[in-house]
Design an enzyme around this catalytic site. Structure first.
Site, short mmCIF file in Angstrom:
data_model
loop_
_atom_site.label_atom_id
_atom_site.label_comp_id
_atom_site.label_asym_id
_atom_site.label_seq_id
_atom_site.Cartn_x
_atom_site.Cartn_y
_atom_site.Cartn_z
N ASP A 63 31.10 -16.30 13.92
CA ASP A 63 30.37 -16.03 12.68
C ASP A 63 31.32 -15.79 11.52
OD1 ASP A 63 31.01 -13.61 14.13
OD2 ASP A 63 29.87 -12.49 12.63
N GLU A 105 30.50 -10.37 14.85
CA GLU A 105 31.61 -9.49 14.47
C GLU A 105 31.55 -9.12 12.99
OE1 GLU A 105 35.61 -8.14 13.28
OE2 GLU A 105 34.46 -9.84 12.50
#
Length: 389
Positions: free
Chosen positions: A76, A145
């Site tokens: 991500d 994250e």
């Protein structure tokens, strides 16, 4: 210093570009893990997709016995912001003047690509040379994250623990370098403790302050005491503990109303000289001493962790020296990373990745020449840890 193979460099660049083209704004993975999974399965990895609520995760493992070396990272990325602010579209990787531009270039799709290519070369050499590998290789990849980090690495670590899978060494691909690839690696991180404090007063008219209790006035002496306090001196691995007030909100917006309450946000970045419980207690005692009526919500983002000089740190330093000629600096500076969820298991953890100067910025970029050199560093770490001398 080893020369870079042009074909391998093209492979690392091509995979980096393929990952960057996927708009994986947290918690979306956008197919990045499937692309990685296909490459890993072709090498003989056993891959297990793990979806926890809104988050895609991937666990992959190769080998059957011996120490487990894991490459960890996230697919991500943070939102790119207004596309018109970029010199080229944020999800169309573009090369200019030796740099590769686009969201995720440095944080951290180039690291993911380098990890995959390093494994492909390492295992190809294993087959070609018929050498012995004493250990296992794993991948722990998440897509949350950059967000709340509630359903990613922390959940995968719980899943591994339930199955008795213990990580020996972990290389996190966070962008750790400052000016040149490999000039710094993170062998630990400070803890992060957040507090949301509501200070209760009594609303009233500014012309009749004796009938009200202003929470802004009331909290200022306590804040002055807390922010002036020297919490500790740090140690050889960590800077001193830091307290920052990040937001204060109070009032109705009217000039003639004394507010009835105040809310403030604070954050501690703390060293191993402190504990989260000790910091909470110190704040609560200070507020009580000043007679404040408060309600506090605490959130511990992560405890501090440290991997001292040892097998993994030594191999990482040797690999950087061999590939770049640099003597790397060990550091615990910066924000948090998913290493905070892995280190408590007893694993040795380091963060090693590209230059971090452009992360989370418009026109994020990475040096094209660094892509394959990073893969070579990862490959050399594998050799040092898993191939008998």
């Amino acid at each position: 210093m080893p020369t870079t193979d042009a074909g391998a460099q093209d492979a690392t660049l091509a995979l980096t570009r393929a990952l960057m083209e996927r708009e994986s704004v947290t918690p979306e993975d956008a197919g990045c893990q499937q692309l990685m999974r296909e490459r890993l399965e072709a090498l003989g990895f056993q891959c297990t997709p793990l979806r926890f609520e809104d988050t895609d995760n991937l666990w992959a493992e190769w080998g059957h016995a011996g120490p487990l070396l894991v490459f960890a990272g996230h697919t991500d990325v943070v939102p790119p912001g207004p596309p018109e602010a970029w010199q080229s579209p944020p999800f169309e990787p573009t090369e200019r003047d030796g740099q590769l531009y686009g969201r995720g270039a440095a944080d951290m799709k180039s690291s993911l690509a380098a990890m995959i290519v390093a494994c492909e070369r390492f295992l190809a050499q294993d087959r070609a040379q018929d050498r012995t590998i004493e250990g296992r290789i794993g991948f722990l990849i998440t897509s949350d994250e950059e967000g709340p980090a509630k359903n990613g690495t922390v959940r995968v670590m719980e899943w591994l623990r339930e199955r008795g899978i213990a990580i020996s060494y972990c290389v996190v691909g966070e962008p750790s370098s400052v000016d040149a690839l490999g000039d710094m690696i993170k062998n630990g991180r400070r803890g992060s403790l957040n507090g949301r404090i509501r200070v209760v007063g009594r609303q009233g008219h500014v012309a009749y302050p004796q009938l009200a209790h202003n929470p802004i006035h009331a909290v200022l002496p306590a804040l002055a005491e807390l922010t002036a306090r020297r919490w500790d001196e740090g140690n050889e691995f960590f800077p001193p503990t830091s307290l920052q007030v990040s937001n204060i909100n109070s009032g109705t917006g009217a000039t003639n109303v004394i507010p009835g309450e105040l809310e403030l946000l604070l954050n501690f970045r703390f060293s191993t000289e402190q504990t989260a419980n000790g910091l909470r207690r110190a704040v609560e005692e200070c507020l009580a001493t000043h007679g404040l009526k408060v309600a506090i919500d605490w959130n511990l983002s992560g405890e501090p962790f440290l991997t001292p000089a040892g097998r993994l740190v030594d191999e990482a330093r040797d690999a950087i020296r061999a590939i770049t000629g640099l003597e790397t600096e060990l550091s615990t500076s910066g924000g948090t990373s998913d290493g905070r969820f892995i280190a408590p298991s007893g694993a040795e953890v380091v963060e090693l990745g590209p230059v971090n100067a452009s992360i989370h910025r418009v026109n994020e970029n990475v040096r094209v020449a660094d892509l394959d050199r990073l893969a070579l560093i990862y490959e050399r770490i594998m050799k040092g840890l898993l191939v008998p001398a």
